[in-house]
Design a protein around this motif. Structure first.
Motif, PDB file in Angstrom:
ATOM      1  N   ASN A   1      54.966  26.709  58.325  1.00  0.00           N
ATOM      2  CA  ASN A   1      54.158  27.926  58.242  1.00  0.00           C
ATOM      3  C   ASN A   1      54.661  29.002  59.197  1.00  0.00           C
ATOM      4  O   ASN A   1      55.788  28.937  59.686  1.00  0.00           O
ATOM      5  N   ASP A   2      53.809  29.997  59.485  1.00  0.00           N
ATOM      6  CA  ASP A   2      54.227  31.164  60.258  1.00  0.00           C
ATOM      7  C   ASP A   2      54.523  30.861  61.726  1.00  0.00           C
ATOM      8  O   ASP A   2      55.062  31.734  62.423  1.00  0.00           O
TER       9      ASP A   2
ATOM     10  N   ASP B   1      57.883  31.723  63.079  1.00  0.00           N
ATOM     11  CA  ASP B   1      58.113  33.058  63.649  1.00  0.00           C
ATOM     12  C   ASP B   1      57.493  33.155  65.040  1.00  0.00           C
ATOM     13  O   ASP B   1      58.136  33.596  65.995  1.00  0.00           O
TER      14      ASP B   1
ATOM     15  N   ALA C   1      57.821  39.583  58.781  1.00  0.00           N
ATOM     16  CA  ALA C   1      57.402  38.178  58.795  1.00  0.00           C
ATOM     17  C   ALA C   1      56.215  37.964  59.721  1.00  0.00           C
ATOM     18  O   ALA C   1      55.604  36.892  59.701  1.00  0.00           O
ATOM     19  N   SER C   2      55.875  38.972  60.510  1.00  0.00           N
ATOM     20  CA  SER C   2      54.732  38.905  61.423  1.00  0.00           C
ATOM     21  C   SER C   2      53.589  39.805  60.985  1.00  0.00           C
ATOM     22  O   SER C   2      52.653  40.035  61.743  1.00  0.00           O
TER      23      SER C   2
ATOM     24  N   SER D   1      60.637  27.755  56.953  1.00  0.00           N
ATOM     25  CA  SER D   1      60.223  28.396  58.198  1.00  0.00           C
ATOM     26  C   SER D   1      61.035  27.912  59.390  1.00  0.00           C
ATOM     27  O   SER D   1      61.088  28.587  60.427  1.00  0.00           O
TER      28      SER D   1
END
Length: 485
Positions: A236-237, A240, A337-338, A386
């Protein structure tokens, strides 16, 4: 069924029609098509198309036709563009109803299991550092979220090694979930409304554990940190967010684009909803109000502009054109991406909810710069999704050096849930990626993250010997750079 009957049952035209339908769906929905249709993409799509059509035109049975389509999909070398499982049977007229989970009756272990938290898989380092002389293993990756320790290179240089097996906390932090559940349960009966805050607390605990390990490496005065994301399939995120823990420098997230299809509107609506919820925060500063309004206007404009980004991508099967994401690519800008912003300073607006609605990585503001020395990221052919986002951003924005092998080449993948492409005759199903992350050089991340320091398997060398050689390579690079922790 006789051989002659089976031969009659095979309709070559149906398979050719299915192939045409698949190509049309890719033209409309596949975010990486323009990249792979460019010389930079490394795939000769006109040749791949000719080969596929030739195989289908000469196929003698279903298995040969399926193999032709499978080879076509594999020819893209995109891990996210893949089959979506077996052909489904017709929908059940009266499906069996699945009862909702009654969280009020579950203890922490039962509840976290129901939420998908389970023991970590693949916790070991991707190379057996723990077997090398002088290694002190500090965490096993099972009772704690990260396998970690201090290793010594052949010249005696000491490195901190931390293993991130995946960027999916359900696999890596069942204990964190159970602790968060127990703490919340102690305050009263649990319900479905408690699920989201428990998951958020578990994610935060996962990140704090990583930051604490990096801080411990600082205290031990290791020369550099090696972060092992070999065979990390993604998640997942946090791929980042976690970059901010490895450097005190400002990190700007990668630019993101999405396929200019109706599903992009779903993603934009999700972002708009979060931003509008943040507008309800009490006493926002004028700066916060202005930033929220600008962010909402940006996503509204993107949503309104989806149709304008449409173009005929059928040229991809007959010619190659230079990679131009803003040209005829059927891609639309989707922020970063953020989120809407690639960067915000720590503690922006004095309100985390507002800041994180604009810049998701604000969630790790308190953990930035847990380590601020040299970093080497270990990747291999199993590093994808990711984990590639993490590796690419570490290389592009955090000054890290990539060591090992080129990553899988999965790229961004999916930012909106979308049904698979289903072919009309064979009913074969395919997952089609809908987003693109752009590297600092403007290339599509789906090209894979290439190592600054290649360490490839050699004949007659086992994994333990390769781990030893990799540490020697990193130590030599550290000396050459004159880097200090």
């Amino acid at each position: 069924m006789t051989t002659s009957t089976a031969a009659c049952a095979f309709e070559r035209k149906d398979w050719l029609d299915d192939y045409a339908a698949l190509k049309t769906a890719l033209e409309q929905r596949y975010a990486n098509l323009a990249w792979f249709a460019s010389p930079q993409g490394g795939v000769d799509l006109p040749a791949l198309d000719k080969r596929t059509r030739r195989l289908l035109e000469t196929a003698e049975d279903e298995s040969m036709a399926k193999a032709a389509l499978s080879a076509f999909v594999s020819g893209f070398h995109d891990g996210h563009f893949s089959t979506a499982g077996a052909v489904l049977q017709p929908k059940i007229a009266q499906p069996l109803a699945l009862p909702k989970v009654d969280y009020s009756r579950l203890n922490a272990t039962q509840a976290c299991a129901a939420l998908g938290y389970g023991p970590a898989r693949g916790a070991a380092f991707s190379l057996p550092f723990e077997s090398l002389p002088g290694t002190v293993l500090e965490a096993d990756g099972l009772t704690r979220a990260f396998r970690s320790g201090v290793v010594a290179a052949p010249d005696g240089t000491r490195f901190g090694v931390v293993r991130i097996a995946r960027f999916r906390q359900q696999d890596a932090s069942p204990a964190a979930c159970e602790q968060a559940w127990s703490e919340r349960q102690a305050k009263g009966a649990m319900s479905e409304a408690d699920v989201k805050p428990v998951k958020q607390a578990a994610n935060a605990a996962w990140l704090r554990t990583l930051a604490a390990q990096l801080q411990h490496f600082r205290e031990q005065k290791v020369a550099a940190v090696v972060v092992d994301v070999g065979n990390n399939p993604g998640g997942n995120d946090t791929g980042d967010w976690a970059v901010r823990l490895f450097t005190a420098h400002d990190v700007h997230s990668a630019r993101m684009m999405m396929s200019a299809a109706p599903l992009a509107a779903l993603y934009f609506d999700e972002q708009l909803d979060g931003l509008r919820q943040a507008q309800k925060e009490q006493d926002p500063t004028p700066e916060a109000q202005a930033m929220l309004e600008q962010s909402i206007a940006a996503f509204e404009a993107r949503k309104a502009g989806i149709a304008a980004r449409g173009c005929d991508l059928s040229w991809a099967w007959s010619e190659q054109r230079p990679w131009q994401p803003n040209g005829c690519s059927r891609l639309i800008d989707a922020g970063y991406a953020s989120g809407q912003s690639s960067y915000l300073p720590p503690k922006a607006f004095g309100n985390l909810k507002i800041a994180s609605s604009i810049y998701w990585a604000a969630e790790v503001d308190d953990l930035r710069g847990a380590w601020n020395g040299p970093v080497y990221v270990l990747t291999d052919g199993g590093t994808g999704s990711s984990a590639e986002m993490f590796s690419a951003l570490m290389q592009d924005a955090a000054g890290a050096r990539i060591v090992g092998r080129t990553s899988a080449g999965d790229g961004c993948g999916f930012m909106a849930d979308a049904p698979p492409v289903v072919l009309p005759h064979s009913r074969l199903r395919y997952r089609v990626p809908n987003c693109v992350r752009l590297r600092a050089d403007g290339n599509d991340e789906v090209a894979g993250v290439k190592p600054d320091l290649p360490v490839l398997p050699t004949e007659g060398e086992n994994d333990r010997e390769r781990a030893w050689r990799l540490l020697d390579t990193v130590a030599a690079d550290l000396r050459a750079r004159g880097a200090k922790p």
